[in-house]
Design an enzyme around this catalytic site. Structure first.
Site, PDB file in Angstrom:
ATOM      1  N   ASP A 122      90.103  73.593  60.712  1.00 42.60           N
ATOM      2  CA  ASP A 122      89.693  74.739  59.890  1.00 42.60           C
ATOM      3  C   ASP A 122      89.277  75.966  60.691  1.00 42.60           C
ATOM      4  O   ASP A 122      89.185  77.056  60.154  1.00 42.60           O
ATOM      5  CB  ASP A 122      88.496  74.349  59.008  1.00 42.60           C
ATOM      6  CG  ASP A 122      88.889  73.352  57.945  1.00 42.60           C
ATOM      7  OD1 ASP A 122      90.093  73.274  57.643  1.00 42.60           O
ATOM      8  OD2 ASP A 122      88.003  72.663  57.413  1.00 42.60           O
ATOM      9  N   GLU A 129      92.423  76.631  50.196  1.00 42.55           N
ATOM     10  CA  GLU A 129      91.854  75.661  49.228  1.00 42.55           C
ATOM     11  C   GLU A 129      90.600  76.194  48.545  1.00 42.55           C
ATOM     12  O   GLU A 129      90.385  75.973  47.372  1.00 42.55           O
ATOM     13  CB  GLU A 129      91.377  74.432  50.011  1.00 42.55           C
ATOM     14  CG  GLU A 129      92.297  73.297  50.159  1.00 42.55           C
ATOM     15  CD  GLU A 129      91.647  72.252  51.062  1.00 42.55           C
ATOM     16  OE1 GLU A 129      90.981  72.603  52.054  1.00 42.55           O
ATOM     17  OE2 GLU A 129      91.805  71.076  50.747  1.00 42.55           O
ATOM     18  N   GLY A 148     108.708  81.546  85.508  1.00 43.74           N
ATOM     19  CA  GLY A 148     107.401  82.143  85.814  1.00 43.74           C
ATOM     20  C   GLY A 148     107.439  83.119  86.973  1.00 43.74           C
ATOM     21  O   GLY A 148     106.398  83.638  87.382  1.00 43.74           O
ATOM     22  N   ARG A 200     114.356  62.178  89.193  1.00 44.30           N
ATOM     23  CA  ARG A 200     115.422  63.037  88.680  1.00 44.30           C
ATOM     24  C   ARG A 200     114.901  64.461  88.582  1.00 44.30           C
ATOM     25  O   ARG A 200     113.712  64.657  88.340  1.00 44.30           O
ATOM     26  CB  ARG A 200     115.794  62.625  87.248  1.00 44.30           C
ATOM     27  CG  ARG A 200     116.413  61.282  87.104  1.00 44.30           C
ATOM     28  CD  ARG A 200     117.951  61.398  87.211  1.00 44.30           C
ATOM     29  NE  ARG A 200     118.605  60.223  86.684  1.00 44.30           N
ATOM     30  CZ  ARG A 200     118.680  59.061  87.301  1.00 44.30           C
ATOM     31  NH1 ARG A 200     118.101  58.893  88.470  1.00 44.30           N
ATOM     32  NH2 ARG A 200     119.310  58.044  86.751  1.00 44.30           N
TER      33      ARG A 200
HETATM   34  P1  ATP Z   1      85.801  68.170  59.103  1.00 45.30           P
HETATM   35  O1  ATP Z   1      85.648  69.574  59.594  1.00 45.30           O
HETATM   36  O2  ATP Z   1      87.138  67.631  59.361  1.00 45.30           O
HETATM   37  O3  ATP Z   1      85.335  67.948  57.712  1.00 45.30           O
HETATM   38  P2  ATP Z   1      83.284  67.116  59.898  1.00 45.30           P
HETATM   39  O4  ATP Z   1      82.751  66.679  61.203  1.00 45.30           O
HETATM   40  O5  ATP Z   1      82.666  68.318  59.294  1.00 45.30           O
HETATM   41  O6  ATP Z   1      84.845  67.284  60.048  1.00 45.30           O
HETATM   42  P3  ATP Z   1      82.022  65.362  57.963  1.00 45.30           P
HETATM   43  O7  ATP Z   1      82.610  64.340  57.087  1.00 45.30           O
HETATM   44  O8  ATP Z   1      81.253  66.469  57.366  1.00 45.30           O
HETATM   45  O9  ATP Z   1      83.220  65.896  58.854  1.00 45.30           O
HETATM   46  O10 ATP Z   1      81.068  64.641  59.015  1.00 45.30           O
HETATM   47  C1  ATP Z   1      81.512  63.532  59.764  1.00 45.30           C
HETATM   48  C2  ATP Z   1      80.389  62.524  59.892  1.00 45.30           C
HETATM   49  O11 ATP Z   1      79.281  63.137  60.580  1.00 45.30           O
HETATM   50  C3  ATP Z   1      79.810  62.043  58.581  1.00 45.30           C
HETATM   51  O12 ATP Z   1      80.570  61.019  58.010  1.00 45.30           O
HETATM   52  C4  ATP Z   1      78.436  61.578  59.010  1.00 45.30           C
HETATM   53  O13 ATP Z   1      78.511  60.324  59.598  1.00 45.30           O
HETATM   54  C5  ATP Z   1      78.059  62.605  60.086  1.00 45.30           C
HETATM   55  N1  ATP Z   1      77.261  63.688  59.468  1.00 45.30           N
HETATM   56  C6  ATP Z   1      77.706  64.770  58.834  1.00 45.30           C
HETATM   57  N2  ATP Z   1      76.702  65.531  58.380  1.00 45.30           N
HETATM   58  C7  ATP Z   1      75.575  64.880  58.711  1.00 45.30           C
HETATM   59  C8  ATP Z   1      74.176  65.128  58.500  1.00 45.30           C
HETATM   60  N3  ATP Z   1      73.747  66.203  57.860  1.00 45.30           N
HETATM   61  N4  ATP Z   1      73.313  64.232  58.993  1.00 45.30           N
HETATM   62  C9  ATP Z   1      73.726  63.152  59.661  1.00 45.30           C
HETATM   63  N5  ATP Z   1      75.020  62.861  59.864  1.00 45.30           N
HETATM   64  C10 ATP Z   1      75.944  63.709  59.406  1.00 45.30           C
END
Ligand code: ATP
Length: 779
Positions: free
Chosen positions: A157, A255, A586, A671
């Site tokens: 993202d 989205e 290059g 090669r």
């Molecule tokens: P993407 O950008 O692809 O959504 P992301 O890292 O933001 O990736 P999330 O699902 O939000 O994806 O977070 C991944 C994991 O990080 C969660 O499943 C959880 O285990 C941990 N996590 C996220 N937010 C928190 C929070 N506020 N406190 C503790 N753990 C968290």
């Protein structure tokens, strides 16, 4: 004296997978081992940390071979509910301590980094609880009183504040552009409209950049909803584009797109508007790209980012460990970022907080704040998009009649991806300001030779309908040529510039274009007609123009090279024990070979800056023999060596391959291969296209500063060093550097490259991660 126990550094990937995560794992594991530490992988994100046991594994150098070319994450990722709660984090802390992990490097999105930040903040109390509840002893926790944690942003993202790019974002963008480029053929054939939905719940980066790269008609992004009459606005823009004769309509929608009141705008709503029989009545289809966007191996840029940031993350944890050892305060927990072209460290907490603020600002419908929290490039890209589409029709931003300029556009040197996108953006910006953009066809040679017999063919205005289709086109539509102005004579150049009444010159090209600006600038002494402002936008796959760390076309080239090498590596692995020696383009700059080597995990790279010696070849043969010996029975065993075309006058790719074969004594095969002009690429990369738009508009703005009829006051132009300049990305900034300064202080004219190469450190990274012995070998 007993030696200190080795530091144990663990790496984990978390949240949604993104291309490049495997590159991070490879870089962290190998850099950690290189620095004398033990490397660990935590499988399945935080879930693995909570589960412990076999989810936390010691990882060796060879375990991560071949990772660079694999999409997704090999060590798995997961969403872990348990980690949201303290008991889950407590178990995670216990597992880390039981495994003796001193430091954790987490690659994930803002959620994962928020989790990391929480873990770090809670750590002392978690450790205390582990002792007070009798789960661990005081002695056991003693060495782990402080949590050493570093974040890397892996997300398609590109939503983390403080960094220009997250690992995976440019690959996802490339996936989108590739899909839309294909959809466009159908759209044009049937004169259809397509509404394309792309990922991005709180961040419109993918939609915005795709809009810029494709030259979409309209975009919807969460950070910048259009005014309340967006339905009418969109239909008006599309109608105008259709009135010009455009046969296709592309609308990109993120989205998370919404209106100014927080109501969702869906692809169906947009489709209904475009298809409305009482309105535009366009044959309209919706295409949701979905998970296609995430998939596939990482592009060259993401491999570079993943590798350099992985290396930096290891350095950051070791710096923090060193500070604690010396009794200094532990540095603030950081996240590794990139700004323009510079890898930087930023406080993790602040970056996460700023990112969350964007989502909050969008929810609160404070869109100005949401935009201001994004980086400068985001805002500039947005205005670039508006300039090249909707506002290009808006005469309200025209300059007054007495400020209008006639600007000559010229391509010089070999074609490079993004040249056409740059011309298109420059023309669009000129139109939106009321200037007159004029194409000089086929470089300075075309300018000079067609003069007289076919003057209208060589120098002519642009037909916007034609130019509008150039956003994604490779090559050079206005033609390019290597000839320098002096070859036709400066007198003729001066005469032509006067004859065509150019107020300014916008050049796009490589080292020849650079040399041309230098010649024109110097000739101003003799020919006052040349006293017009001129600026160069570097475009060359070699990326050897002084004054910039990035040239248009270099990303396209690296992607072509990396794709090519991936295929070769696969063949090498299938045949086993084979080394491919690949010659890269290059010129006398090792940039392409080095960055290509970084992207494919080359075993060695030979570049002109270092030359090639027999001793060097002998050391590499020894290293390869040992490496092949070690990986008996393993898969993914093919190896690549990249040689720049001018690395040595004697040892070219063929000779090196022959020397290796001879010296290998049947331990391995070798090669040689020459991808040649394939490296110029077909369709330019999304990055080259986007940067072309942004930088071209900045160039015309720079020329605009000088105003029309500069030749009426030639001395003013002559004495102003900024009147002949090169736009460049240097470190964390976009700059215009005076040609005079560049040509006298920063140019290695003999070798046609800048005196100092900013990427020298990257060569070291290729060598370190390729396991290449240091050369010359230490006594
Ligand atoms: P993407 O950008 O692809 O959504 P992301 O890292 O933001 O990736 P999330 O699902 O939000 O994806 O977070 C991944 C994991 O990080 C969660 O499943 C959880 O285990 C941990 N996590 C996220 N937010 C928190 C929070 N506020 N406190 C503790 N753990 C968290």
């Amino acid at each position: 004296m007993a030696s200190e126990p080795k530091q144990k550094i663990a790496v984990m990937t978390s949240g949604g997978d993104s291309p490049g995560m495997n590159g991070v794992v490879r870089a962290v594991v190998r850099m950690a081992i290189h620095m004398g530490c033990d490397a660990y992988c935590v499988y399945e994100g935080y879930e693995g940390l909570v589960q412990g046991g076999s989810y936390i594994k010691k990882t060796e150098w060879d375990d991560v071979r071949g990772y660079l070319g694999i999409g997704g994450t090999y060590i798995g990722t997961a969403r872990c509910m348990a980690f949201y709660e303290r008991p889950g984090r407590l178990t995670g802390a216990k597992n880390m301590i039981l495994n003796g992990i001193n430091a954790l490097i987490i690659c994930g999105g803002d959620g994962s980094l928020t989790g990391a930040d929480k873990f770090r903040a809670e750590w002392p109390s978690l450790v205390e609880e582990l002792v007070s509840t009798g789960q661990l002893t005081k002695e056991q926790v003693e060495p782990y009183k402080k949590l050493n944690i570093v974040g890397l942003v892996g997300s398609i993202d590109n939503d983390l504040s403080g960094t220009d790019a997250t690992i995976g974002a440019y690959t996802a963008l490339a996936n989108i552009c590739e899909a839309v480029d294909k959809i466009e053929s159908t759209a044009t054939s049937h004169s259809r409209a397509f509404v394309i939905e792309v990922m991005g719940r709180h961040c419109g980066w993918l939609a915005l950049m795709a809009g810029v790269a494709i030259g979409a008609d309209f975009i919807f992004i969460p950070e910048k909803p259009r005014e309340d009459n967006w339905q009418q606005e969109m239909c008006e823009v599309v109608k105008k584009h259709r009135d010009w004769g455009k046969r296709k309509t592309i609308v990109i929608i993120a989205e998370g797109a919404m209106d100014r009141h927080g109501s969702k705008i869906t692809p169906n709503m947009v489709k209904d508007l475009l298809a409305d029989k009482k309105g535009l009545a366009l044959d309209t289809r919706i295409s949701s790209l979905g998970h296609l966007q995430r998939g596939g191996p990482a592009g060259a840029y993401d491999r570079m980012l993943a590798t350099l940031q992985g290396v930096e993350a290891v350095k950051a944890v070791l710096d923090a460990a060193q500070a604690v050892k010396e009794g200094k305060p532990q540095p603030e927990t950081c996240v590794i970022t990139i700004n323009e072209n510079k890898i930087t460290r930023q406080p993790l907490m602040a970056a996460v907080a700023a990112t969350q603020q964007v989502a909050k600002a969008i929810e609160a419908q404070d869109f100005d704040k949401a935009m201001s929290l994004r980086d400068t490039e985001f805002a500039e890209m947005y205005s670039s998009f508006m300039m090249t589409t909707a506002m290009g029709l808006d005469t309200s931003i025209h300059v007054p009649a007495n400020k209008k300029m006639r600007i000559g556009f010229i391509n010089v040197g070999a074609p490079a991806g993004g040249m056409n996108a740059a011309v298109r953006a420059g023309v669009a910006y000129c139109r939106s300001r009321g200037h007159e953009p004029v194409g000089i066809y086929n470089g300075f040679a075309g300018f000079a030779r067609h003069h007289g017999d076919k003057p209208e063919g060589a120098v002519r205005g642009f037909d916007w309908l034609e130019v509008d289709g150039w956003a994604s086109r490779g090559g050079s539509e206005i033609g390019t040529n290597r000839e320098l102005p002096e070859e036709s004579g400066m007198e003729l150049m001066a005469k032509l510039i006067k004859q065509y009444r150019f107020d300014a010159l916008f050049l796009i090209g490589g080292f020849e274009a650079f040399h041309s600006v230098s010649q024109l600038r110097k000739a101003r002494e003799t020919y006052p007609e040349l006293c017009i402002p001129m600026t160069l936008l570097p475009a060359t796959i070699s990326n050897n123009v002084p004054g910039t760390e990035y040239s248009l076309g270099s990303d396209t080239c690296l992607n072509e090279l990396v794709n090519y090498c991936d295929k070769i590596k696969q063949s090498a692995s299938a045949t086993r024990r084979r080394v491919f020696v690949i010659e890269t383009q290059g010129g006398r700059s090792g940039y392409v070979a080095t960055l290509g080597g970084l992207g494919v995990g080359a075993s060695a790279v030979y570049i002109p800056e270092e030359g090639v010696t027999l001793d060097m070849l002998a050391a590499d043969v020894r290293h390869l023999k040992e490496a092949f010996q070690k990986d008996k029975g393993r898969s993914r065993a093919g190896r690549l060596i990249l040689v720049n075309e001018k690395a040595s006058r004697v040892y070219d790719a063929r000779l090196i391959a022959n020397v290796f074969r001879e010296e290998a004594h049947n331990r391995f095969e070798s090669r040689d291969l020459i991808p040649g002009h394939l490296q110029q690429g077909g369709i330019p990369s999304a990055m080259d296209r986007c940067k072309a738009v942004r930088l071209a508009i900045m160039c015309i703005k720079e020329l605009e500063k000088f105003g029309p009829k500069p030749f009426e006051n030639p001395d003013k132009i002559k004495n102003d060093p900024t009147s002949a300049s090169v736009i460049g990305i240097q470190g964390a900034q976009v700059t215009f550097t005076p040609m005079e300064e560049l040509e006298t202080r920063h140019t290695d004219w003999q070798n046609r490259r800048p005196k100092a190469a900013y990427w020298t450190d990257m060569k070291e990274v290729v060598d370190v991660l390729g396991g290449r012995p240091k050369y010359p070998e230490p006594e």
